[in-house]
Design a protein around this motif. Structure first.
Motif, PDB file in Angstrom:
ATOM      1  N   LEU A   1       3.520  10.062 -14.174  1.00  0.00           N
ATOM      2  CA  LEU A   1       3.792   8.916 -13.188  1.00  0.00           C
ATOM      3  C   LEU A   1       5.046   9.421 -12.296  1.00  0.00           C
ATOM      4  O   LEU A   1       5.370   8.861 -11.419  1.00  0.00           O
ATOM      5  CB  LEU A   1       4.222   7.768 -14.320  1.00  0.00           C
ATOM      6  N   GLU A   2       6.061  10.026 -12.992  1.00  0.00           N
ATOM      7  CA  GLU A   2       7.221  10.676 -12.343  1.00  0.00           C
ATOM      8  C   GLU A   2       7.350  11.939 -12.457  1.00  0.00           C
ATOM      9  O   GLU A   2       8.090  12.583 -13.804  1.00  0.00           O
ATOM     10  CB  GLU A   2       8.299   9.693 -12.915  1.00  0.00           C
TER      11      GLU A   2
ATOM     12  N   LYS B   1       0.900  -1.077  -0.087  1.00  0.00           N
ATOM     13  CA  LYS B   1      -0.151  -0.098  -0.270  1.00  0.00           C
ATOM     14  C   LYS B   1       0.805   1.321   0.185  1.00  0.00           C
ATOM     15  O   LYS B   1       0.647   2.182  -0.771  1.00  0.00           O
ATOM     16  CB  LYS B   1      -0.988   0.006   1.370  1.00  0.00           C
ATOM     17  N   ASP B   2       2.034   1.044   0.658  1.00  0.00           N
ATOM     18  CA  ASP B   2       2.836   2.397   1.016  1.00  0.00           C
ATOM     19  C   ASP B   2       3.488   2.658  -0.468  1.00  0.00           C
ATOM     20  O   ASP B   2       3.523   3.685  -0.825  1.00  0.00           O
ATOM     21  CB  ASP B   2       3.876   2.149   1.921  1.00  0.00           C
ATOM     22  N   GLU B   3       3.907   1.743  -1.087  1.00  0.00           N
ATOM     23  CA  GLU B   3       4.577   2.062  -2.533  1.00  0.00           C
ATOM     24  C   GLU B   3       3.438   2.466  -3.488  1.00  0.00           C
ATOM     25  O   GLU B   3       3.842   3.420  -4.103  1.00  0.00           O
ATOM     26  CB  GLU B   3       5.059   0.385  -3.080  1.00  0.00           C
ATOM     27  N   LEU B   4       2.317   2.001  -3.283  1.00  0.00           N
ATOM     28  CA  LEU B   4       1.134   2.324  -4.388  1.00  0.00           C
ATOM     29  C   LEU B   4       0.888   4.184  -4.026  1.00  0.00           C
ATOM     30  O   LEU B   4       0.228   4.719  -4.954  1.00  0.00           O
ATOM     31  CB  LEU B   4      -0.121   1.438  -4.365  1.00  0.00           C
ATOM     32  N   LYS B   5       1.237   4.502  -3.063  1.00  0.00           N
ATOM     33  CA  LYS B   5       1.071   6.024  -2.759  1.00  0.00           C
ATOM     34  C   LYS B   5       1.653   6.813  -3.696  1.00  0.00           C
ATOM     35  O   LYS B   5       1.193   8.069  -4.056  1.00  0.00           O
ATOM     36  CB  LYS B   5       1.544   6.173  -1.252  1.00  0.00           C
ATOM     37  N   LYS B   6       2.692   6.210  -4.082  1.00  0.00           N
ATOM     38  CA  LYS B   6       3.456   7.024  -5.291  1.00  0.00           C
ATOM     39  C   LYS B   6       2.696   7.199  -6.501  1.00  0.00           C
ATOM     40  O   LYS B   6       3.008   8.157  -7.359  1.00  0.00           O
ATOM     41  CB  LYS B   6       4.902   6.248  -5.496  1.00  0.00           C
ATOM     42  N   PHE B   7       1.546   6.251  -6.671  1.00  0.00           N
ATOM     43  CA  PHE B   7       0.704   6.579  -7.940  1.00  0.00           C
ATOM     44  C   PHE B   7      -0.526   6.392  -7.655  1.00  0.00           C
ATOM     45  O   PHE B   7      -1.214   5.417  -7.520  1.00  0.00           O
ATOM     46  CB  PHE B   7       1.108   5.130  -8.675  1.00  0.00           C
ATOM     47  N   PRO B   8      -1.121   7.619  -7.205  1.00  0.00           N
ATOM     48  CA  PRO B   8      -2.551   7.612  -6.969  1.00  0.00           C
ATOM     49  C   PRO B   8      -3.516   7.155  -7.910  1.00  0.00           C
ATOM     50  O   PRO B   8      -4.696   6.931  -7.368  1.00  0.00           O
ATOM     51  CB  PRO B   8      -2.711   9.233  -6.612  1.00  0.00           C
ATOM     52  N   GLN B   9      -3.316   7.076  -8.919  1.00  0.00           N
ATOM     53  CA  GLN B   9      -4.346   6.795 -10.165  1.00  0.00           C
ATOM     54  C   GLN B   9      -4.319   5.042 -10.239  1.00  0.00           C
ATOM     55  O   GLN B   9      -5.104   4.650 -11.244  1.00  0.00           O
ATOM     56  CB  GLN B   9      -3.985   7.345 -11.417  1.00  0.00           C
ATOM     57  N   HIS B  10      -3.362   4.607  -9.595  1.00  0.00           N
ATOM     58  CA  HIS B  10      -3.432   3.168  -9.595  1.00  0.00           C
ATOM     59  C   HIS B  10      -3.745   2.306  -8.332  1.00  0.00           C
ATOM     60  O   HIS B  10      -3.591   2.772  -7.199  1.00  0.00           O
ATOM     61  CB  HIS B  10      -1.889   2.620 -10.201  1.00  0.00           C
ATOM     62  N   VAL B  11      -4.133   1.095  -8.785  1.00  0.00           N
ATOM     63  CA  VAL B  11      -4.505   0.438  -7.320  1.00  0.00           C
ATOM     64  C   VAL B  11      -4.007  -0.857  -6.940  1.00  0.00           C
ATOM     65  O   VAL B  11      -4.116  -1.555  -6.029  1.00  0.00           O
ATOM     66  CB  VAL B  11      -6.271  -0.046  -7.585  1.00  0.00           C
ATOM     67  N   PHE B  12      -2.971  -1.309  -8.068  1.00  0.00           N
ATOM     68  CA  PHE B  12      -2.405  -2.618  -7.859  1.00  0.00           C
ATOM     69  C   PHE B  12      -1.102  -2.614  -8.751  1.00  0.00           C
ATOM     70  O   PHE B  12      -0.968  -1.719  -9.670  1.00  0.00           O
ATOM     71  CB  PHE B  12      -3.434  -3.534  -8.713  1.00  0.00           C
ATOM     72  N   GLY B  13      -0.107  -3.176  -8.192  1.00  0.00           N
ATOM     73  CA  GLY B  13       1.123  -3.265  -9.117  1.00  0.00           C
ATOM     74  C   GLY B  13       2.187  -4.352  -8.670  1.00  0.00           C
ATOM     75  O   GLY B  13       1.905  -5.370  -7.771  1.00  0.00           O
ATOM     76  N   HIS B  14       3.016  -4.617  -9.359  1.00  0.00           N
ATOM     77  CA  HIS B  14       4.252  -5.721  -9.185  1.00  0.00           C
ATOM     78  C   HIS B  14       5.377  -5.006  -8.966  1.00  0.00           C
ATOM     79  O   HIS B  14       5.964  -3.943  -9.737  1.00  0.00           O
ATOM     80  CB  HIS B  14       4.378  -6.557 -10.528  1.00  0.00           C
ATOM     81  N   ALA B  15       6.046  -5.370  -7.899  1.00  0.00           N
ATOM     82  CA  ALA B  15       7.579  -4.801  -7.852  1.00  0.00           C
ATOM     83  C   ALA B  15       8.585  -6.151  -8.264  1.00  0.00           C
ATOM     84  O   ALA B  15       8.064  -7.141  -7.843  1.00  0.00           O
ATOM     85  CB  ALA B  15       7.964  -4.498  -6.299  1.00  0.00           C
ATOM     86  N   PHE B  16       9.697  -5.792  -8.891  1.00  0.00           N
ATOM     87  CA  PHE B  16      10.553  -6.927  -9.220  1.00  0.00           C
ATOM     88  C   PHE B  16      11.761  -6.176  -9.949  1.00  0.00           C
ATOM     89  O   PHE B  16      11.672  -5.056  -9.949  1.00  0.00           O
ATOM     90  CB  PHE B  16      10.069  -7.817 -10.183  1.00  0.00           C
ATOM     91  N   THR B  17      12.939  -7.288 -10.039  1.00  0.00           N
ATOM     92  CA  THR B  17      14.182  -6.801 -10.612  1.00  0.00           C
ATOM     93  C   THR B  17      14.197  -7.594 -11.939  1.00  0.00           C
ATOM     94  O   THR B  17      13.923  -8.685 -11.857  1.00  0.00           O
ATOM     95  CB  THR B  17      15.293  -7.025  -9.627  1.00  0.00           C
ATOM     96  N   THR B  18      14.661  -6.730 -12.797  1.00  0.00           N
ATOM     97  CA  THR B  18      14.720  -7.619 -14.259  1.00  0.00           C
ATOM     98  C   THR B  18      15.945  -7.011 -14.950  1.00  0.00           C
ATOM     99  O   THR B  18      16.728  -6.326 -14.232  1.00  0.00           O
ATOM    100  CB  THR B  18      13.528  -7.350 -15.175  1.00  0.00           C
ATOM    101  N   LEU B  19      16.364  -7.316 -16.022  1.00  0.00           N
ATOM    102  CA  LEU B  19      17.365  -7.022 -16.855  1.00  0.00           C
ATOM    103  C   LEU B  19      17.088  -6.287 -17.732  1.00  0.00           C
ATOM    104  O   LEU B  19      15.836  -6.051 -18.426  1.00  0.00           O
ATOM    105  CB  LEU B  19      18.142  -8.436 -17.387  1.00  0.00           C
ATOM    106  N   LYS B  20      17.799  -5.313 -18.259  1.00  0.00           N
ATOM    107  CA  LYS B  20      17.648  -4.495 -19.518  1.00  0.00           C
ATOM    108  C   LYS B  20      19.081  -4.630 -20.307  1.00  0.00           C
ATOM    109  O   LYS B  20      20.128  -4.622 -20.008  1.00  0.00           O
ATOM    110  CB  LYS B  20      17.816  -3.059 -18.855  1.00  0.00           C
ATOM    111  N   CYS B  21      18.815  -4.900 -21.694  1.00  0.00           N
ATOM    112  CA  CYS B  21      19.951  -5.310 -22.484  1.00  0.00           C
ATOM    113  C   CYS B  21      19.701  -4.063 -23.597  1.00  0.00           C
ATOM    114  O   CYS B  21      18.760  -4.057 -24.519  1.00  0.00           O
ATOM    115  CB  CYS B  21      19.663  -6.563 -23.086  1.00  0.00           C
TER     116      CYS B  21
END
Length: 341
Positions: A261-262, A121-141
């Motif tokens: 968003l940012e 819930k605390d992370e989602l406070k950053k995005f008031p228009q959004h109600v759900f999310g995934h957090a993860f680490t991935t790769l960028k190539c």
């Protein structure tokens, strides 16, 4: 045993990765990569290169997961090596956010990326228009580093690189025994594929070195992907649009969506516009075809049509294309049946 001469048509991420895989896994062959466009002029150079895969409706999920996992494992080995900087591969953490709760809360690739979890819930406070999310680490190539790195590997294993425009695959007969078609949108002409079409993507590459986390709206249309030397802001998905010139209005709109968003991106500077045409079709084309013209035969392995999933899937599908090439090689090397008198 005669050397089998293999031509790979196309020098984006598909062509080069397939050439590298063949050089590693198919003994006794010579490899020539032929293309009219090389880095930095390919679609792969524009791609953000994030390992967040699309879903191909016509492909079994297990197969898609295998392609993604093989690609992730390959790039994860690079990121944990001294080659990481040279190859343009980095780890990035961040969020994928949703305006409504998705029917599938856990995607098929959740256990391939690192540390996948639902956002708090605390992370989602950053995005008031959004109600759900995934957090993860991935790769960028990053294509502009990764493609030259692959090219170096092709040459290092004795492969040749030729700049030439191919209008018809038969031009390669009889100089080559097997052709691997990685020509992307070029397959409309080269393979007579009416199913492949462009999906235009316009992005901004900006300087915003304070942005460290990726943010991706679940639609996949709005995204902020920090990279080695810039941040990629996107994007668009314009089906059937072949226009490679940036559209200033679209750039404004992308920037405004990303700033929503940012907000700190209002301070981004040195904005550069890039356009790429994703080679899209209902599913990746990965199959053998034996072309015949009179008594002439030309074995072809097709490997193209990844749409927005090129970099996310490339190594897994290149391994599969290489297996198909190996099957063609075995057929060529099989002793000809003796005629019975």
């Amino acid at each position: 045993m005669d050397t089998v001469r293999i031509a790979v048509v196309g020098a984006g991420v598909m062509g080069l990765s397939t050439a590298v895989c063949i050089s590693k896994m198919v003994p006794g062959c010579s490899i020539t990569v032929i293309s009219d466009k090389f880095t930095p002029e390919t679609t792969s150079d524009v791609a953000a290169g994030m390992l967040i895969p699309p879903t191909y409706p016509d492909t079994p999920i297990q197969k898609q997961k295998q392609w993604f996992k093989e690609t992730f494992d390959h790039l994860f080995a690079i990121v944990n090596s001294a080659e990481a900087e040279d190859a343009g591969v980095i780890l990035v953490s961040g969020w994928q956010i949703f305006r409504s709760i998705p029917t599938e809360e856990v995607p098929y690739w959740a256990d391939v990326v690192l540390g996948f979890r639902k956002m708090t819930k605390d992370e989602l406070k950053k995005f008031p228009q959004h109600v759900f999310g995934h957090a993860f680490t991935t790769l960028k190539c990053e294509g502009p580093a990764y493609l030259p790195w692959l090219q170096k590997r092709v040459k290092g294993s004795g492969g040749l690189i030729l700049t030439r425009r191919i209008e018809d695959l038969w031009e390669l007969h009889p100089s080559f025994d097997i052709v691997v078609n990685c020509s992307g949108l070029g397959s409309r002409q080269l393979a007579g594929d009416a199913e492949i079409f462009p999906v235009r993507g316009q992005v901004l590459k900006v300087q915003a070195p304070w942005v460290k986390h990726f943010i991706r709206d679940s639609s996949g249309l709005t995204y902020i992907y920090p990279g080695v030397s810039n941040v990629t802001l996107g994007g668009t998905r314009q089906k059937g649009d072949w226009n490679l010139s940036p559209d200033a209005e679209i750039s404004k709109e992308i920037l405004s969506r990303c700033c929503a968003l940012e907000p700190s991106l209002r301070g981004a500077y040195d904005l550069r516009e890039k356009v790429g045409l994703r080679p899209s079709r209902p599913g990746v084309r990965l199959e053998k075809e034996l072309l015949a013209q009179g008594s002439r035969r030309l074995p072809v392995v097709h490997h193209y049509g990844h749409g927005s999933g090129g970099i996310a899937m490339h190594w897994g599908t290149a391994l599969e294309a290489t297996r198909l090439v190996n099957e063609c090689v075995q057929v060529l090397r099989a002793p000809a049946p003796k005629s019975k008198l």
